[in-house]
Design a protein around this motif. Structure first.
Motif, PDB file in Angstrom:
ATOM      1  N   GLN A   1      13.628  90.632   7.610  1.00 58.36           N
ATOM      2  CA  GLN A   1      12.913  91.875   7.934  1.00 58.36           C
ATOM      3  C   GLN A   1      13.811  93.083   8.116  1.00 58.36           C
ATOM      4  O   GLN A   1      13.326  94.181   8.340  1.00 58.36           O
ATOM      5  N   SER A   2      15.128  92.877   8.117  1.00 60.43           N
ATOM      6  CA  SER A   2      15.978  93.968   8.593  1.00 60.43           C
ATOM      7  C   SER A   2      17.096  94.261   7.592  1.00 60.43           C
ATOM      8  O   SER A   2      17.217  93.598   6.564  1.00 60.43           O
ATOM      9  N   THR A   3      17.939  95.230   7.933  1.00 60.21           N
ATOM     10  CA  THR A   3      18.971  95.654   6.980  1.00 60.21           C
ATOM     11  C   THR A   3      20.296  94.929   7.183  1.00 60.21           C
ATOM     12  O   THR A   3      21.143  94.938   6.297  1.00 60.21           O
ATOM     13  N   GLY A   4      20.492  94.321   8.349  1.00 60.46           N
ATOM     14  CA  GLY A   4      21.804  93.735   8.635  1.00 60.46           C
ATOM     15  C   GLY A   4      21.786  92.224   8.631  1.00 60.46           C
ATOM     16  O   GLY A   4      20.793  91.606   8.239  1.00 60.46           O
ATOM     17  N   THR A   5      22.900  91.631   9.060  1.00 52.78           N
ATOM     18  CA  THR A   5      22.956  90.167   9.170  1.00 52.78           C
ATOM     19  C   THR A   5      22.881  89.755  10.646  1.00 52.78           C
ATOM     20  O   THR A   5      23.182  90.536  11.542  1.00 52.78           O
ATOM     21  N   THR A   6      22.514  88.487  10.827  1.00 55.37           N
ATOM     22  CA  THR A   6      22.203  88.003  12.173  1.00 55.37           C
ATOM     23  C   THR A   6      23.095  86.833  12.539  1.00 55.37           C
ATOM     24  O   THR A   6      23.219  85.880  11.760  1.00 55.37           O
ATOM     25  N   GLY A   7      23.693  86.890  13.718  1.00 57.03           N
ATOM     26  CA  GLY A   7      24.478  85.768  14.227  1.00 57.03           C
ATOM     27  C   GLY A   7      23.729  85.088  15.369  1.00 57.03           C
ATOM     28  O   GLY A   7      22.613  85.474  15.721  1.00 57.03           O
ATOM     29  N   LEU A   8      24.366  84.077  15.943  1.00 52.50           N
ATOM     30  CA  LEU A   8      23.712  83.275  16.982  1.00 52.50           C
ATOM     31  C   LEU A   8      24.651  83.051  18.160  1.00 52.50           C
ATOM     32  O   LEU A   8      25.831  82.734  17.974  1.00 52.50           O
ATOM     33  N   VAL A   9      24.136  83.202  19.376  1.00 51.06           N
ATOM     34  CA  VAL A   9      24.858  82.751  20.570  1.00 51.06           C
ATOM     35  C   VAL A   9      24.132  81.501  21.047  1.00 51.06           C
ATOM     36  O   VAL A   9      23.029  81.574  21.608  1.00 51.06           O
ATOM     37  N   PRO A  10      24.715  80.321  20.796  1.00 54.06           N
ATOM     38  CA  PRO A  10      24.001  79.072  21.102  1.00 54.06           C
ATOM     39  C   PRO A  10      24.068  78.706  22.584  1.00 54.06           C
ATOM     40  O   PRO A  10      24.879  79.245  23.345  1.00 54.06           O
ATOM     41  N   VAL A  11      23.234  77.739  22.949  1.00 51.40           N
ATOM     42  CA  VAL A  11      23.146  77.285  24.342  1.00 51.40           C
ATOM     43  C   VAL A  11      24.512  76.895  24.907  1.00 51.40           C
ATOM     44  O   VAL A  11      24.830  77.232  26.051  1.00 51.40           O
ATOM     45  N   ASP A  12      25.336  76.191  24.102  1.00 54.12           N
ATOM     46  CA  ASP A  12      26.643  75.737  24.606  1.00 54.12           C
ATOM     47  C   ASP A  12      27.458  76.898  25.164  1.00 54.12           C
ATOM     48  O   ASP A  12      28.109  76.786  26.201  1.00 54.12           O
ATOM     49  N   THR A  13      27.422  78.024  24.445  1.00 57.77           N
ATOM     50  CA  THR A  13      28.177  79.199  24.901  1.00 57.77           C
ATOM     51  C   THR A  13      27.554  79.739  26.180  1.00 57.77           C
ATOM     52  O   THR A  13      28.269  80.117  27.127  1.00 57.77           O
ATOM     53  N   ILE A  14      26.228  79.775  26.217  1.00 58.21           N
ATOM     54  CA  ILE A  14      25.543  80.334  27.400  1.00 58.21           C
ATOM     55  C   ILE A  14      25.847  79.483  28.629  1.00 58.21           C
ATOM     56  O   ILE A  14      26.067  79.995  29.724  1.00 58.21           O
ATOM     57  N   GLU A  15      25.933  78.167  28.414  1.00 57.98           N
ATOM     58  CA  GLU A  15      26.285  77.258  29.524  1.00 57.98           C
ATOM     59  C   GLU A  15      27.663  77.598  30.099  1.00 57.98           C
ATOM     60  O   GLU A  15      27.937  77.326  31.252  1.00 57.98           O
ATOM     61  N   ARG A  16      28.534  78.192  29.273  1.00 58.81           N
ATOM     62  CA  ARG A  16      29.881  78.520  29.752  1.00 58.81           C
ATOM     63  C   ARG A  16      29.915  79.841  30.524  1.00 58.81           C
ATOM     64  O   ARG A  16      30.967  80.241  31.021  1.00 58.81           O
ATOM     65  N   GLY A  17      28.800  80.539  30.600  1.00 61.04           N
ATOM     66  CA  GLY A  17      28.718  81.695  31.504  1.00 61.04           C
ATOM     67  C   GLY A  17      28.794  83.045  30.819  1.00 61.04           C
ATOM     68  O   GLY A  17      28.993  83.168  29.617  1.00 61.04           O
ATOM     69  N   ARG A  18      28.640  84.051  31.670  1.00 57.83           N
ATOM     70  CA  ARG A  18      28.500  85.436  31.225  1.00 57.83           C
ATOM     71  C   ARG A  18      29.681  85.919  30.376  1.00 57.83           C
ATOM     72  O   ARG A  18      29.504  86.591  29.363  1.00 57.83           O
ATOM     73  N   GLU A  19      30.918  85.555  30.800  1.00 55.83           N
ATOM     74  CA  GLU A  19      32.069  86.057  30.039  1.00 55.83           C
ATOM     75  C   GLU A  19      32.126  85.448  28.657  1.00 55.83           C
ATOM     76  O   GLU A  19      32.427  86.129  27.666  1.00 55.83           O
ATOM     77  N   ALA A  20      31.804  84.150  28.568  1.00 56.63           N
ATOM     78  CA  ALA A  20      31.799  83.485  27.251  1.00 56.63           C
ATOM     79  C   ALA A  20      30.763  84.143  26.341  1.00 56.63           C
ATOM     80  O   ALA A  20      31.008  84.352  25.146  1.00 56.63           O
ATOM     81  N   VAL A  21      29.623  84.502  26.912  1.00 50.97           N
ATOM     82  CA  VAL A  21      28.587  85.168  26.103  1.00 50.97           C
ATOM     83  C   VAL A  21      29.101  86.534  25.655  1.00 50.97           C
ATOM     84  O   VAL A  21      28.950  86.924  24.483  1.00 50.97           O
ATOM     85  N   GLY A  22      29.737  87.263  26.570  1.00 48.25           N
ATOM     86  CA  GLY A  22      30.293  88.580  26.227  1.00 48.25           C
ATOM     87  C   GLY A  22      31.276  88.466  25.070  1.00 48.25           C
ATOM     88  O   GLY A  22      31.250  89.261  24.123  1.00 48.25           O
ATOM     89  N   GLU A  23      32.136  87.435  25.121  1.00 52.03           N
ATOM     90  CA  GLU A  23      33.123  87.254  24.037  1.00 52.03           C
ATOM     91  C   GLU A  23      32.418  86.916  22.727  1.00 52.03           C
ATOM     92  O   GLU A  23      32.774  87.423  21.667  1.00 52.03           O
ATOM     93  N   ALA A  24      31.418  86.033  22.810  1.00 49.30           N
ATOM     94  CA  ALA A  24      30.693  85.643  21.588  1.00 49.30           C
ATOM     95  C   ALA A  24      30.006  86.859  20.960  1.00 49.30           C
ATOM     96  O   ALA A  24      30.022  87.042  19.732  1.00 49.30           O
ATOM     97  N   LEU A  25      29.430  87.710  21.807  1.00 49.98           N
ATOM     98  CA  LEU A  25      28.764  88.911  21.277  1.00 49.98           C
ATOM     99  C   LEU A  25      29.787  89.827  20.611  1.00 49.98           C
ATOM    100  O   LEU A  25      29.546  90.359  19.521  1.00 49.98           O
ATOM    101  N   ALA A  26      30.950  89.982  21.251  1.00 51.38           N
ATOM    102  CA  ALA A  26      31.985  90.854  20.676  1.00 51.38           C
ATOM    103  C   ALA A  26      32.444  90.303  19.324  1.00 51.38           C
ATOM    104  O   ALA A  26      32.650  91.056  18.365  1.00 51.38           O
TER     105      ALA A  26
END
Ligand SMILES: Nc1ncnc2c1ncn2[C@@H]1O[C@H](COP(=O)(O)OP(=O)(O)OP(=O)(O)O)[C@@H](O)[C@H]1O
Ligand SMILES: O=C(O)[C@@H](O)C(=O)CO
Length: 415
Positions: free
Chosen positions: A163-188
């Motif tokens: 539906q959109s113009t860009g590409t999509t990545g994923l932050v999976p549960v395993d990363t979320i289990e490792r906490g806020r900083e891990a999610v921040g790094e994955a997003l970056a």
């Protein structure tokens, strides 16, 4: 005015849904029906939810409405913008979630956001980017038969890519289990790799809380009310206060149901054993509507004023919906039914109805717009995501029920 959070909701039940989660977490919130003046909004309001009817209209219209809402929220000083869509990602291959997200990103001069429809308290979870409804993949749930936005794919990554113009990545549960900083790094990392969107997994509120903290500084986030509640919980205490509330009115009531979801079908079937019910004659509405509204209103006025509220419903199962859509056209059927509920609602409010339960987002949008309601104060929830709301002019209390929300006895519970 220093509003922290500005929400653009693509339908009215979705608007009350997220407003309810914000209020429950102590955020003073006002819900507006479309674009309204900010003049009467108190200075201590922390979140404004603008409800649109932009889920299933043409893409250009949805973008235009959403950008107008964005301007209003920017004028109110909103620091973070939340594009609220359905926890079942209701959309078609053309949108509107992807194109509206793109337009909001461009207007905010941003190039990255998150996609998080999960609402675990109501059974919507995301695992490895796949959306589940009570443990069943989205495309195998009742959403595959939705009258307006049938969902035939459960992969949020594929849906966004389509539906959109860009590409999509994923932050999976395993990363979320490792906490806020891990999610921040994955997003970056996803952003650095050139992705425009990141789908966020979430199986429970603990995951949402990690996400709420991880996205706290993003200018634009998108998703469901689960993430909205988590963002509210991540706000500093100074932005949160007493839960605002009011005591629901006790006067005469009506239930209008235009949702054909599995849960609403069950709720209507349950209520048929408990209170006065009238099934809308949709064939009649589409072939010879003259005089029909008056007949329905006459039926309503014959019901005892004490006891259970009368229910007027167009709710039907998938076979009946398909028959009507084949016979009269899909848009024509929806328009006729929504127009009918809007006219009936106007008459009932003129006649002094105090409380109105409306089932279905599109249906709620039609009814609320027809009633000329500027906005709502948000009260206590009847079920997760379905609060009582009171019109800003105090005229009437409404419960705008998302199609699949509430338990089977919701209509009697609301009373
Ligand atoms: N018997 C029917 N046959 C065909 N269409 C119907 C029938 N009854 C209702 N509809 C239409 O189906 C649509 C239902 O959408 P609506 O958003 O109101 O409910 P929902 O999708 O279940 O709720 P939500 O968006 O809150 O999950 C409306 O446009 C309504 O007019
Ligand atoms: O997110 C949900 O499921 C609801 O708020 C909704 O958007 C229903 O229309």
């Amino acid at each position: 005015m220093g509003v922290r959070l500005g929400v653009i909701a693509d339908d009215f039940t979705g608007g009350t849904d997220i407003a309810s989660f914000l209020v429950a977490n102590g955020v003073k919130t006002i819900q507006l029906s479309g674009i309204q003046s900010l003049d009467s909004i108190a200075d201590d309001v922390q979140a404004i939810v603008v409800s649109l009817k932009s889920r299933s209209n043409p893409v250009d219209e949805a973008i235009e409405q959403s950008l107008q809402a964005l301007e209003l929220l920017k004028t109110a000083g909103a620091r973070q913008i939340f594009f609220k869509y359905c926890s079942t990602f209701d959309s078609t291959s053309r949108g509107n979630i992807g194109p509206v997200t793109d337009a909001l990103l461009d207007a905010l001069d941003e190039n990255f956001t998150v996609v998080c429809p999960a609402l675990p308290v109501n059974g919507r979870t995301t695992y490895q980017g796949y959306l589940f409804v009570n443990g069943v993949p989205l495309h195998e749930s009742g959403m595959r038969d939705h009258p307006v936005t049938p969902m035939t794919d459960s992969s949020l990554v594929r849906l966004m890519d389509g539906q959109s113009t860009g590409t999509t990545g994923l932050v999976p549960v395993d990363t979320i289990e490792r906490g806020r900083e891990a999610v921040g790094e994955a997003l970056a990392e996803l952003k650095a790799a050139g992705n425009r969107y990141a789908v966020l997994d979430a199986l429970n509120d603990r995951h949402l809380d990690v996400l709420g903290e991880a996205v706290a500084q993003m200018r634009l986030v998108t998703g469901g009310s689960g993430l909205g509640g988590a963002i509210a919980r991540a706000l500093p205490e100074t932005a949160r206060g007493e839960r605002s509330s009011f005591t629901p009115k006790t006067g005469s009531a009506v239930i209008l149901s235009g949702s054909c979801s599995v849960m609403t079908n069950d709720q209507v079937a349950d209520y048929m054993t408990k209170g006065p019910c009238l099934a809308v004659d949709v064939d009649r509405l589409l072939t010879s509507p003259t005089g029909y509204d008056a007949e329905v209103l006459a039926w309503f006025s014959e019901q005892p004023s004490t006891g259970r509220a009368p229910l007027i419903f167009a709710t039907a199962g998938p076979e009946e919906v398909q028959r009507l859509q084949r016979t009269y056209g899909s848009a024509e059927s929806s328009q006729a039914i929504e127009g009918f509920f809007a006219r009936i609602a106007i008459r009932l409010v003129q006649d002094g109805i105090q409380r109105m339960v409306v089932a279905g987002g599109e249906t709620s949008g039609s009814v609320t717009t027809a009633l000329g309601i500027a906005g709502f104060e948000v009260g206590e929830p009847i079920a997760p995501g379905v609060p009582w709301v009171r019109t800003l002019d105090g005229r009437v209390d409404l419960a705008l029920k998302s199609g699949n929300f509430g338990t089977v006895d919701f209509f009697s519970q609301a009373q």
